[in-house]
Design a protein around this motif. Structure first.
Motif, PDB file in Angstrom:
ATOM      1  N   ALA A  54      43.279  38.369  48.452  1.00  0.00           N
ATOM      2  CA  ALA A  54      41.928  38.019  48.874  1.00  0.00           C
ATOM      3  C   ALA A  54      40.866  38.584  47.928  1.00  0.00           C
ATOM      4  O   ALA A  54      39.853  37.931  47.666  1.00  0.00           O
ATOM      5  CB  ALA A  54      41.677  38.524  50.292  1.00  0.00           C
ATOM      6  N   PHE A  55      41.087  39.787  47.402  1.00  0.00           N
ATOM      7  CA  PHE A  55      40.086  40.422  46.544  1.00  0.00           C
ATOM      8  C   PHE A  55      40.051  39.839  45.129  1.00  0.00           C
ATOM      9  O   PHE A  55      38.989  39.778  44.507  1.00  0.00           O
ATOM     10  CB  PHE A  55      40.332  41.936  46.442  1.00  0.00           C
ATOM     11  N   LEU A  56      41.191  39.432  44.598  1.00  0.00           N
ATOM     12  CA  LEU A  56      41.233  38.983  43.202  1.00  0.00           C
ATOM     13  C   LEU A  56      40.452  37.689  42.949  1.00  0.00           C
ATOM     14  O   LEU A  56      39.804  37.583  41.901  1.00  0.00           O
ATOM     15  CB  LEU A  56      42.664  38.906  42.705  1.00  0.00           C
ATOM     16  N   SER A  66      32.640  43.719  29.893  1.00  0.00           N
ATOM     17  CA  SER A  66      33.691  44.736  29.981  1.00  0.00           C
ATOM     18  C   SER A  66      33.947  45.172  31.418  1.00  0.00           C
ATOM     19  O   SER A  66      34.795  46.003  31.664  1.00  0.00           O
ATOM     20  CB  SER A  66      33.313  45.957  29.138  1.00  0.00           C
ATOM     21  N   GLY A  67      33.239  44.607  32.386  1.00  0.00           N
ATOM     22  CA  GLY A  67      33.392  45.015  33.778  1.00  0.00           C
ATOM     23  C   GLY A  67      34.607  44.439  34.468  1.00  0.00           C
ATOM     24  O   GLY A  67      34.929  44.851  35.579  1.00  0.00           O
ATOM     25  N   ALA A  68      35.291  43.479  33.848  1.00  0.00           N
ATOM     26  CA  ALA A  68      36.431  42.837  34.511  1.00  0.00           C
ATOM     27  C   ALA A  68      37.568  43.837  34.769  1.00  0.00           C
ATOM     28  O   ALA A  68      38.172  43.816  35.844  1.00  0.00           O
ATOM     29  CB  ALA A  68      36.944  41.667  33.683  1.00  0.00           C
ATOM     30  N   LYS A  69      37.844  44.715  33.809  1.00  0.00           N
ATOM     31  CA  LYS A  69      38.909  45.706  34.009  1.00  0.00           C
ATOM     32  C   LYS A  69      38.570  46.646  35.157  1.00  0.00           C
ATOM     33  O   LYS A  69      39.422  46.981  35.977  1.00  0.00           O
ATOM     34  CB  LYS A  69      39.134  46.518  32.736  1.00  0.00           C
ATOM     35  N   ARG A  70      37.313  47.047  35.225  1.00  0.00           N
ATOM     36  CA  ARG A  70      36.877  47.946  36.297  1.00  0.00           C
ATOM     37  C   ARG A  70      36.979  47.238  37.650  1.00  0.00           C
ATOM     38  O   ARG A  70      37.443  47.815  38.624  1.00  0.00           O
ATOM     39  CB  ARG A  70      35.458  48.428  36.037  1.00  0.00           C
ATOM     40  N   LEU A  71      36.552  45.974  37.697  1.00  0.00           N
ATOM     41  CA  LEU A  71      36.646  45.214  38.947  1.00  0.00           C
ATOM     42  C   LEU A  71      38.100  45.013  39.378  1.00  0.00           C
ATOM     43  O   LEU A  71      38.412  45.059  40.574  1.00  0.00           O
ATOM     44  CB  LEU A  71      35.947  43.864  38.806  1.00  0.00           C
ATOM     45  N   LEU A  72      38.985  44.794  38.417  1.00  0.00           N
ATOM     46  CA  LEU A  72      40.415  44.676  38.748  1.00  0.00           C
ATOM     47  C   LEU A  72      40.939  45.979  39.350  1.00  0.00           C
ATOM     48  O   LEU A  72      41.676  45.967  40.341  1.00  0.00           O
ATOM     49  CB  LEU A  72      41.223  44.312  37.508  1.00  0.00           C
ATOM     50  N   GLY A  73      40.552  47.080  38.753  1.00  0.00           N
ATOM     51  CA  GLY A  73      40.961  48.385  39.278  1.00  0.00           C
ATOM     52  C   GLY A  73      40.435  48.626  40.680  1.00  0.00           C
ATOM     53  O   GLY A  73      41.147  49.135  41.549  1.00  0.00           O
ATOM     54  N   ILE A  74      39.187  48.233  40.918  1.00  0.00           N
ATOM     55  CA  ILE A  74      38.600  48.389  42.250  1.00  0.00           C
ATOM     56  C   ILE A  74      39.336  47.512  43.258  1.00  0.00           C
ATOM     57  O   ILE A  74      39.635  47.944  44.377  1.00  0.00           O
ATOM     58  CB  ILE A  74      37.087  48.064  42.214  1.00  0.00           C
ATOM     59  N   ALA A  75      39.645  46.277  42.877  1.00  0.00           N
ATOM     60  CA  ALA A  75      40.340  45.359  43.791  1.00  0.00           C
ATOM     61  C   ALA A  75      41.711  45.906  44.175  1.00  0.00           C
ATOM     62  O   ALA A  75      42.076  45.926  45.355  1.00  0.00           O
ATOM     63  CB  ALA A  75      40.472  43.977  43.157  1.00  0.00           C
ATOM     64  N   TRP A  76      42.492  46.334  43.184  1.00  0.00           N
ATOM     65  CA  TRP A  76      43.824  46.869  43.480  1.00  0.00           C
ATOM     66  C   TRP A  76      43.720  48.191  44.244  1.00  0.00           C
ATOM     67  O   TRP A  76      44.510  48.461  45.152  1.00  0.00           O
ATOM     68  CB  TRP A  76      44.639  47.041  42.212  1.00  0.00           C
ATOM     69  N   GLY A  77      42.751  49.036  43.870  1.00  0.00           N
ATOM     70  CA  GLY A  77      42.566  50.312  44.569  1.00  0.00           C
ATOM     71  C   GLY A  77      42.179  50.120  46.025  1.00  0.00           C
ATOM     72  O   GLY A  77      42.716  50.790  46.917  1.00  0.00           O
ATOM     73  N   ILE A  92      37.483  37.269  40.115  1.00  0.00           N
ATOM     74  CA  ILE A  92      37.385  36.136  39.186  1.00  0.00           C
ATOM     75  C   ILE A  92      36.029  35.469  39.325  1.00  0.00           C
ATOM     76  O   ILE A  92      35.377  35.135  38.322  1.00  0.00           O
ATOM     77  CB  ILE A  92      38.540  35.134  39.421  1.00  0.00           C
ATOM     78  N   GLY A  93      35.557  35.281  40.541  1.00  0.00           N
ATOM     79  CA  GLY A  93      34.239  34.687  40.763  1.00  0.00           C
ATOM     80  C   GLY A  93      33.119  35.516  40.175  1.00  0.00           C
ATOM     81  O   GLY A  93      32.185  34.981  39.548  1.00  0.00           O
ATOM     82  N   ALA A 131      29.752  35.528  33.229  1.00  0.00           N
ATOM     83  CA  ALA A 131      29.889  34.711  32.016  1.00  0.00           C
ATOM     84  C   ALA A 131      28.849  33.598  31.976  1.00  0.00           C
ATOM     85  O   ALA A 131      28.336  33.254  30.903  1.00  0.00           O
ATOM     86  CB  ALA A 131      31.292  34.113  31.946  1.00  0.00           C
ATOM     87  N   VAL A 132      28.508  33.038  33.122  1.00  0.00           N
ATOM     88  CA  VAL A 132      27.510  31.960  33.158  1.00  0.00           C
ATOM     89  C   VAL A 132      26.105  32.522  33.004  1.00  0.00           C
ATOM     90  O   VAL A 132      25.277  31.962  32.265  1.00  0.00           O
ATOM     91  CB  VAL A 132      27.639  31.153  34.476  1.00  0.00           C
ATOM     92  N   LEU A 133      25.815  33.619  33.679  1.00  0.00           N
ATOM     93  CA  LEU A 133      24.468  34.181  33.627  1.00  0.00           C
ATOM     94  C   LEU A 133      24.156  34.875  32.314  1.00  0.00           C
ATOM     95  O   LEU A 133      22.998  34.930  31.901  1.00  0.00           O
ATOM     96  CB  LEU A 133      24.264  35.157  34.792  1.00  0.00           C
ATOM     97  N   ASN A 134      25.172  35.422  31.668  1.00  0.00           N
ATOM     98  CA  ASN A 134      24.968  36.133  30.410  1.00  0.00           C
ATOM     99  C   ASN A 134      26.075  35.720  29.434  1.00  0.00           C
ATOM    100  O   ASN A 134      26.993  36.501  29.160  1.00  0.00           O
ATOM    101  CB  ASN A 134      24.984  37.642  30.671  1.00  0.00           C
ATOM    102  N   PRO A 135      26.008  34.489  28.904  1.00  0.00           N
ATOM    103  CA  PRO A 135      27.133  33.962  28.123  1.00  0.00           C
ATOM    104  C   PRO A 135      27.425  34.707  26.824  1.00  0.00           C
ATOM    105  O   PRO A 135      28.562  34.723  26.375  1.00  0.00           O
ATOM    106  CB  PRO A 135      26.730  32.519  27.842  1.00  0.00           C
ATOM    107  N   LEU A 136      26.447  35.317  26.233  1.00  0.00           N
ATOM    108  CA  LEU A 136      26.669  35.994  24.954  1.00  0.00           C
ATOM    109  C   LEU A 136      26.791  37.505  25.082  1.00  0.00           C
ATOM    110  O   LEU A 136      27.069  38.192  24.112  1.00  0.00           O
ATOM    111  CB  LEU A 136      25.542  35.654  23.982  1.00  0.00           C
TER     112      LEU A 136
END
Length: 184
Positions: A128-130, A150-161, A134-135, A141-146
């Motif tokens: 449910a969290f993953l 680097s927050g994706a790894k942190r968010l993955l860690g938070i989701a699994w934690g 991704i969203g 990526a849409v709001l700041n395309p360029l």
């Protein structure tokens, strides 16, 4: 005390399983492997096969090295984690539910019960969290395309934690003192 058929209470087949559990046996039937349970098991097997095949294919596809890229893209990493969470659901939750429907009772003991319930809850929380992770990554990526993402790894860690912490077995105080979380 008799069970109504001339046999002492608890001596009928299956009744000893319920002895001392607080379940009243008079005027009630013990659970059986019904036609509805057989259908649930059949559907679970079909879902298991399709989910295992599909998620293993996705995991293989996103984890194999691309010759044109030096490092995997963040989106591939996100989908690999989602496929892993879905495989955890596939290989823990589905067989547990099918086995439960077939046996109609828990036979594996308290430690196995707690371990499997932990894995079941963790798998469902992670699954449910993953998609939320991704969203959030796609929104960034849409709001700041360029900009850097680097927050994706942190968010993955938070989701699994969070999945681990929320699924971790704990006791709660009830009116009768410490009681454990109910078994499946």
């Amino acid at each position: 005390m008799s069970a109504g058929n001339g046999t002492p209470r608890g001596s009928a087949v299956g009744e000893e399983i319920w002895a001392g559990s607080g379940v009243e046996l008079e005027d009630s039937e013990l659970p059986t492997f019904s036609a509805a349970a057989k259908v649930r098991v059949g559907v679970t097997v079909v879902l298991f096969v399709s989910s295992a095949g599909g998620n293993l294919a996705v995991l293989w596809s996103v984890t194999r090295r691309q010759s044109s890229q030096r490092r995997p893209s963040p989106v591939r990493r996100l989908f690999a984690h989602l496929a892993a969470a879905d495989l955890l659901v596939t290989f823990v939750v589905m067989p547990l539910d099918a086995t439960w429907n077939i046996t109609v009772q828990w036979l594996a003991g308290d430690i196995a019960c707690r371990t499997l319930m932990f894995l079941k809850l963790m798998a469902m929380y992670a699954a449910a969290f993953l998609p939320v992770v991704i969203g959030l990554d796609r929104q960034a990526a849409v709001l700041n395309p360029l900009g850097p993402r680097s927050g994706a790894k942190r968010l993955l860690g938070i989701a699994w934690g969070l999945s681990f912490l929320l699924a971790f077995p704990r006791t709660r105080k009830g009116s009768q003192g410490e009681t454990s979380i109910p078994r499946p």
